[in-house]
Each structure stands twice: as C-alpha cells, then as structure tokens.
Design a protein around this motif. Structure first.
Motif, mmCIF file in Angstrom:
data_model
loop_
_atom_site.group_PDB
_atom_site.id
_atom_site.type_symbol
_atom_site.label_atom_id
_atom_site.label_comp_id
_atom_site.label_asym_id
_atom_site.label_seq_id
_atom_site.Cartn_x
_atom_site.Cartn_y
_atom_site.Cartn_z
ATOM 1 N N GLY A 239 -83.060 -98.154 -55.963
ATOM 2 C CA GLY A 239 -81.624 -98.437 -56.141
ATOM 3 C C GLY A 239 -80.816 -97.226 -56.549
ATOM 4 N N VAL A 240 -81.381 -96.042 -56.389
ATOM 5 C CA VAL A 240 -80.608 -94.832 -56.690
ATOM 6 C C VAL A 240 -80.434 -94.019 -55.402
ATOM 7 C CG1 VAL A 240 -80.818 -94.599 -59.190
ATOM 8 C CG2 VAL A 240 -82.713 -93.868 -57.755
ATOM 9 N N GLU A 241 -79.695 -94.631 -54.473
ATOM 10 C CA GLU A 241 -79.454 -94.003 -53.167
ATOM 11 C C GLU A 241 -78.751 -92.660 -53.329
ATOM 12 O OE1 GLU A 241 -78.051 -96.832 -54.208
ATOM 13 O OE2 GLU A 241 -79.042 -98.463 -53.125
ATOM 14 N N ASN A 242 -78.071 -92.471 -54.477
ATOM 15 C CA ASN A 242 -77.385 -91.198 -54.737
ATOM 16 C C ASN A 242 -78.368 -90.037 -54.849
ATOM 17 O OD1 ASN A 242 -77.972 -92.901 -57.011
ATOM 18 N ND2 ASN A 242 -76.985 -91.445 -58.368
ATOM 19 N N TYR A 243 -79.651 -90.351 -55.090
ATOM 20 C CA TYR A 243 -80.664 -89.289 -55.113
ATOM 21 C C TYR A 243 -81.626 -89.459 -53.930
ATOM 22 C CZ TYR A 243 -78.793 -88.646 -59.808
ATOM 23 O OH TYR A 243 -77.952 -88.436 -60.871
ATOM 24 N N CYS A 244 -81.150 -90.033 -52.838
ATOM 25 C CA CYS A 244 -81.972 -90.280 -51.634
ATOM 26 C C CYS A 244 -82.774 -89.036 -51.271
ATOM 27 C CB CYS A 244 -81.060 -90.688 -50.471
ATOM 28 S SG CYS A 244 -81.934 -90.814 -48.891
ATOM 29 N N GLN A 245 -84.077 -89.244 -51.065
ATOM 30 C CA GLN A 245 -84.976 -88.138 -50.730
ATOM 31 C C GLN A 245 -85.226 -88.049 -49.227
ATOM 32 O OE1 GLN A 245 -86.335 -86.054 -53.373
ATOM 33 N NE2 GLN A 245 -84.610 -87.113 -54.320
ATOM 34 N N GLY A 246 -84.572 -88.904 -48.447
ATOM 35 C CA GLY A 246 -84.719 -88.835 -46.993
ATOM 36 C C GLY A 246 -84.291 -87.456 -46.503
ATOM 37 N N PRO A 247 -84.695 -87.111 -45.283
ATOM 38 C CA PRO A 247 -84.435 -85.743 -44.808
ATOM 39 C C PRO A 247 -82.966 -85.352 -44.841
ATOM 40 C CG PRO A 247 -85.319 -87.162 -43.051
ATOM 41 C CD PRO A 247 -85.436 -87.932 -44.317
ATOM 42 N N LYS A 248 -82.064 -86.331 -44.731
ATOM 43 C CA LYS A 248 -80.638 -85.984 -44.718
ATOM 44 C C LYS A 248 -79.935 -86.370 -46.013
ATOM 45 C CE LYS A 248 -80.423 -86.558 -39.718
ATOM 46 N NZ LYS A 248 -80.053 -87.490 -38.649
ATOM 47 N N GLY A 249 -80.657 -86.913 -46.975
ATOM 48 C CA GLY A 249 -80.011 -87.359 -48.206
ATOM 49 C C GLY A 249 -79.055 -88.512 -47.929
ATOM 50 N N PHE A 250 -78.150 -88.777 -48.856
ATOM 51 C CA PHE A 250 -77.181 -89.855 -48.604
ATOM 52 C C PHE A 250 -76.013 -89.309 -47.790
ATOM 53 C CE2 PHE A 250 -75.490 -88.087 -52.596
ATOM 54 C CZ PHE A 250 -74.129 -88.017 -52.318
ATOM 55 N N THR A 251 -75.299 -90.204 -47.150
ATOM 56 C CA THR A 251 -74.108 -89.800 -46.409
ATOM 57 C C THR A 251 -72.888 -90.007 -47.295
ATOM 58 O OG1 THR A 251 -75.130 -90.561 -44.372
ATOM 59 C CG2 THR A 251 -72.745 -90.164 -44.312
ATOM 60 N N ALA A 252 -72.175 -88.922 -47.538
ATOM 61 C CA ALA A 252 -70.984 -89.020 -48.379
ATOM 62 C C ALA A 252 -69.859 -89.726 -47.619
ATOM 63 C CB ALA A 252 -70.541 -87.622 -48.801
ATOM 64 N N THR A 253 -69.021 -90.418 -48.376
ATOM 65 C CA THR A 253 -67.940 -91.214 -47.786
ATOM 66 C C THR A 253 -67.019 -90.343 -46.937
ATOM 67 O OG1 THR A 253 -68.136 -92.741 -49.612
ATOM 68 C CG2 THR A 253 -66.040 -92.773 -48.421
ATOM 69 N N TYR A 254 -66.815 -89.101 -47.390
ATOM 70 C CA TYR A 254 -66.132 -88.146 -46.519
ATOM 71 C C TYR A 254 -66.918 -86.838 -46.528
ATOM 72 C CZ TYR A 254 -63.995 -86.472 -50.899
ATOM 73 O OH TYR A 254 -63.788 -86.007 -52.165
ATOM 74 N N ASN A 255 -66.659 -85.986 -45.533
ATOM 75 C CA ASN A 255 -67.415 -84.738 -45.358
ATOM 76 C C ASN A 255 -68.892 -85.001 -45.086
ATOM 77 O OD1 ASN A 255 -66.691 -81.865 -45.326
ATOM 78 N ND2 ASN A 255 -68.297 -81.644 -46.840
ATOM 79 N N GLY A 256 -69.235 -86.149 -44.555
ATOM 80 C CA GLY A 256 -70.544 -86.611 -44.119
ATOM 81 C C GLY A 256 -71.701 -85.634 -44.286
ATOM 82 N N ILE B 36 -75.886 -97.876 -55.865
ATOM 83 C CA ILE B 36 -75.023 -99.014 -55.527
ATOM 84 C C ILE B 36 -75.173 -100.151 -56.543
ATOM 85 C CG2 ILE B 36 -74.623 -100.831 -53.797
ATOM 86 C CD1 ILE B 36 -73.488 -98.066 -53.043
ATOM 87 N N LYS B 37 -76.424 -100.429 -56.952
ATOM 88 C CA LYS B 37 -76.658 -101.521 -57.904
ATOM 89 C C LYS B 37 -75.922 -101.244 -59.218
ATOM 90 C CE LYS B 37 -80.686 -103.923 -59.767
ATOM 91 N NZ LYS B 37 -81.255 -103.156 -60.892
ATOM 92 N N GLU B 38 -76.031 -100.004 -59.690
ATOM 93 C CA GLU B 38 -75.387 -99.648 -60.950
ATOM 94 C C GLU B 38 -73.860 -99.598 -60.807
ATOM 95 O OE1 GLU B 38 -76.465 -95.800 -62.788
ATOM 96 O OE2 GLU B 38 -77.331 -96.976 -64.423
ATOM 97 N N THR B 39 -73.390 -99.248 -59.597
ATOM 98 C CA THR B 39 -71.940 -99.227 -59.358
ATOM 99 C C THR B 39 -71.385 -100.659 -59.442
ATOM 100 O OG1 THR B 39 -72.244 -97.316 -57.905
ATOM 101 C CG2 THR B 39 -70.136 -98.446 -57.774
ATOM 102 N N GLN B 40 -72.149 -101.595 -58.844
ATOM 103 C CA GLN B 40 -71.742 -103.013 -58.957
ATOM 104 C C GLN B 40 -71.766 -103.432 -60.430
ATOM 105 O OE1 GLN B 40 -70.982 -105.219 -56.074
ATOM 106 N NE2 GLN B 40 -69.937 -106.005 -57.868
ATOM 107 N N GLU B 41 -72.805 -102.978 -61.140
ATOM 108 C CA GLU B 41 -72.955 -103.347 -62.564
ATOM 109 C C GLU B 41 -71.753 -102.871 -63.382
ATOM 110 O OE1 GLU B 41 -76.924 -102.442 -64.257
ATOM 111 O OE2 GLU B 41 -75.850 -101.539 -65.950
#
Ligand code: NDP
Ligand code: ZN
Length: 351
Positions: A102-119, A298-303
């Motif tokens: 639930g911490v997509e902000n630290y996504c370890q995928g090859p591209k990391g997370f996609t920012a809302t702008y400046n992708g 996202i979970k913590e943002t909802q929280e």
C-alpha cells in the motif's frame, strides 16, 4: 475528449491556456470534471524546472477534486455523480513489495509510480498532464473517495500537503506525549500543525514570518518560534521528538538540529536539492536521524482525508481563479505571505 487547461512551454514562461485531448476512460478508469485544484509549491518547482526533470509542455496540479462523469468497464467503487479526488500519483506497477504493502509512492517497479503530471505515463511513455484542467481521467485504484459532507474545496490540499506530513507522523510514531516541530508554515506546514494536534502531540511551529504568529496559534500550535530569533531558538533547545522540515530551498539545517531531543528524527520533505555543511557531531552524540519522506500511499491518503472529515480538520485556503495562476506562483516564489494554501476554482474552464 477535449480538455481545457493551463500549462507552460518553458521554465521562464508564464502559464497560458492550453487545449488538448485526453483519452476517454478505458476499462478500470474514471473520467471526472475537475471542480477545484490546490496549488502546491511542487507545481512551481516543476514549472521552473528546479529539479532538472521537467518535460514541457508542463500542466501542473496534483491536488485535484471533481465530479465523476463516466466510468469504464469493471469500475466498482465509483459511479457517475460521485465526488472524487486525485493526489500526486495516477499509476504504479501494483505488483511489487511496496505496492502490495500500500505504499505505491515507493513503487519498486522498473518505472516507479506515475506522477499526476510530468509522468511519464506507463503504457506509452507520454507526458502526463495534471489537474489545472477542466477534465481528468484516472484509474480506479488511484482515486480517493471524498467522505460525505466534506466540502470539496478543502479536499485537494489534503491529498498532497496533508498526506505528505501525515505519513511521516505515522511512520515515526507521533502520538500524545510527544512534541512535533514544524519548520516552514505554508501549505504543508500548516497542515502538519493541524494534523499533529489531531494525533494528540504538542506542536511547535518554526517560522521566519512573525506576521503569521496569530494565525498559527489559531490553528492550534502550542508554541511559535521565530527561527531568526536566537533567544527563542535557544529556549526551544532539545525539545522535539520529531521535526518535519518543509522549507522548499537549500538552507542551513544545523540550527534546527539543536532543537532535537536524543533519539529523535528530522524529516525532510521540502528541499530536494542539497544540504551543505551538515555538522555530524550533534547527530552522533544524540543519535538524531535525518530522514526523507515522499507523499504517502493511496490507503494512507484515504485515511488522512477520512480523519480530516471525522475531526472537521480543514486546510486554510484562499480561493483563486485559474487565470490568476501566474500571480499565485509568484507569491509562492517570494515566500508565502500568510495565504497558507491557494485552491483554484475551475469554474471558468467550464464556461
Ligand atoms: P509553501 O510555499 O506553501 O510553504 C513553504 C514555507 O517554507 C513558506 O511558507 C515559508 O514558511 C518557508 N520558506 C519559504 N521560502 C523559504 C526560504 N527561502 N527560507 C526559509 N523558509 C522558507 O510550500 P509547500 O508547503 O507547498 O511545499 C513545501 C515544499 O515541500 C516544496 O519544496 C515542495 O516541493 C515540497 N513538497 C514535498 C513533497 C514530498 O512528498 N516530500 C510533497 C509536496 C511538496 P515561513 O514563512 O513560515 O517560514
Ligand atoms: Zn504537492
């Protein structure tokens, strides 16, 4: 769909009105009409290319709220007419250890997370355009539910400013009996004061701006320290368990280290560029940590949005028009003057 917005072509140019196309919502995606968007200091950094990674044209905005106009196949949590929010992320790999936690902000995928702008956006690598726009499309996993009765004008600033300060409070265990120091009282800092109080902590605000003192006390801060006043800084020595430092530019951090108790942590959320001449001695002798923290999952943002609704916590906002955005960005550049967070009313883009 045709979208109206505000963006810029270069670091030294004003934002001007732009028109572009967004794809209609595909399976799992939601389209919404943007009603309000907060203005974050990160919008200014990105527009000015302070982080040397801006792709132009740059259309900022990551404190977005609006009304759902259409949903793609398979969307279950949202329906047309719902009020929803989008913060700083619109996608991530959703498949790594961090995303699973639930911490997509630290996504370890090859591209990391996609920012809302400046992708850049995952699938085709194109630039993403943020919330300074009439309409937005997001995948369901990255949409935040706005609690019933919470005024949509207040939602945006919780989704970046709020979560960015709430997440380190939770991570470093801020609670009743502990003292939080908040350095820099702008968008992030003023939310840190309100959320720190909601978690039961004692809150000390550290500001350059004596003129903000009354407002800061009204927000609930227990104490205001003027950071340029040596006597006041001295009287606050070794009093803090946690510090959240929101100053957006490089600065001398050593005077703030002196305010920390033994075994405490300074969390940097503002300045990403450099810290020169950090003197390690006081850190070593008192086991003080300097850490960083990036938005929140996202979970913590909802929280945190649910917490704000439950405790009636609202950001201190000034409503502005989209056309006035360049003046607003100049205000942030010069140093916040006591309007703690600007929120753009998107109405004019819908006329
Ligand atoms: P604001 O401009 O609203 O507030 C910053 C505050 O810092 C000002 O109000 C002022 O407070 C103080 N300040 C400003 N300039 C200076 C300076 N030159 N020297 C000392 N203090 C200064 O910004 P935001 O709160 O929107 O954002 C703060 C920072 O956090 C930005 O750099 C932004 O990019 C970053 N950020 C980081 C995130 C993360 O995930 N880590 C997420 C969102 C933002 P005062 O007058 O009280 O001293
Ligand atoms: Zn932000």
């Amino acid at each position: 769909m045709k979208v109206f917005g505000y963006g810029t072509e270069a670091a030294d140019k004003d934002l001007v009105s732009v028109v572009f196309e967004r794809k209609d919502p595909r399976a799992g995606e939601i389209a919404f009409k943007v009603t309000y968007c907060g203005v974050c200091h990160s919008d200014l950094h990105q527009v000015r290319n302070d982080w040397r990674n801006t792709t132009y044209p740059c259309v900022p905005g990551h404190e977005v709220v609006g009304e759902v106009t259409a949903v793609g196949d398979g969307v279950t949590r949202f329906a047309v007419g719902d009020v929803i929010g989008v913060g700083c992320m619109v996608n991530s790999c959703l498949d790594c250890e961090k995303c699973d936690a639930g911490v997509e902000n630290y996504c370890q995928g090859p591209k990391g997370f996609t920012a809302t702008y400046n992708g850049p956006a995952k699938a085709r690598g194109e630039n993403t355009y943020g919330g300074y726009t009439s309409h937005f499309v997001v995948r369901e996993e990255f949409a935040i539910t706005v609690p019933n009765g919470y005024d949509p004008r207040y939602v945006g600033p919780v989704l970046c400013a709020g979560i960015t300060v709430y997440s380190p409070m939770k991570h470093w265990g801020l609670e009743a009996g502990k003292t939080l120091g908040v350095v820099g009282v702008g968008g992030l800092g003023h939310m840190a004061i309100k959320l720190g109080k909601a978690l039961g902590a004692r809150v000390v605000a550290l500001t350059r701006s004596e003129g903000k003192t009354d407002e800061i006390l009204k927000m609930g801060a227990d104490e205001v320290v003027i950071s340029s006043d040596k006597e006041q800084m001295k009287s606050a020595r070794q009093s803090l368990d946690l510090m959240i430092n929101t100053i957006p530019v490089p600065h001398d951090i050593n005077p703030y280290v002196g305010l920390m108790k033994s075994d405490s942590t300074i969390v940097i959320v503002g300045n990403l560029t450099n810290f020169e001449n950090v003197v390690p001695g006081p850190l070593v002798f008192n086991r003080i940590g300097i850490a960083g923290s990036l938005i929140g999952g996202i979970k913590e943002t909802q929280e945190v949005l649910d917490l704000c609704a439950e405790h009636d916590i609202t950001p201190s906002i000034k409503m502005v028009k989209m056309q006035d955005i360049n003046d607003v960005l100049s205000t942030l550049e010069e140093g916040n003057d006591g309007d703690f967070r600007h929120v753009i009313d998107m109405q004019s883009l819908h006329e």
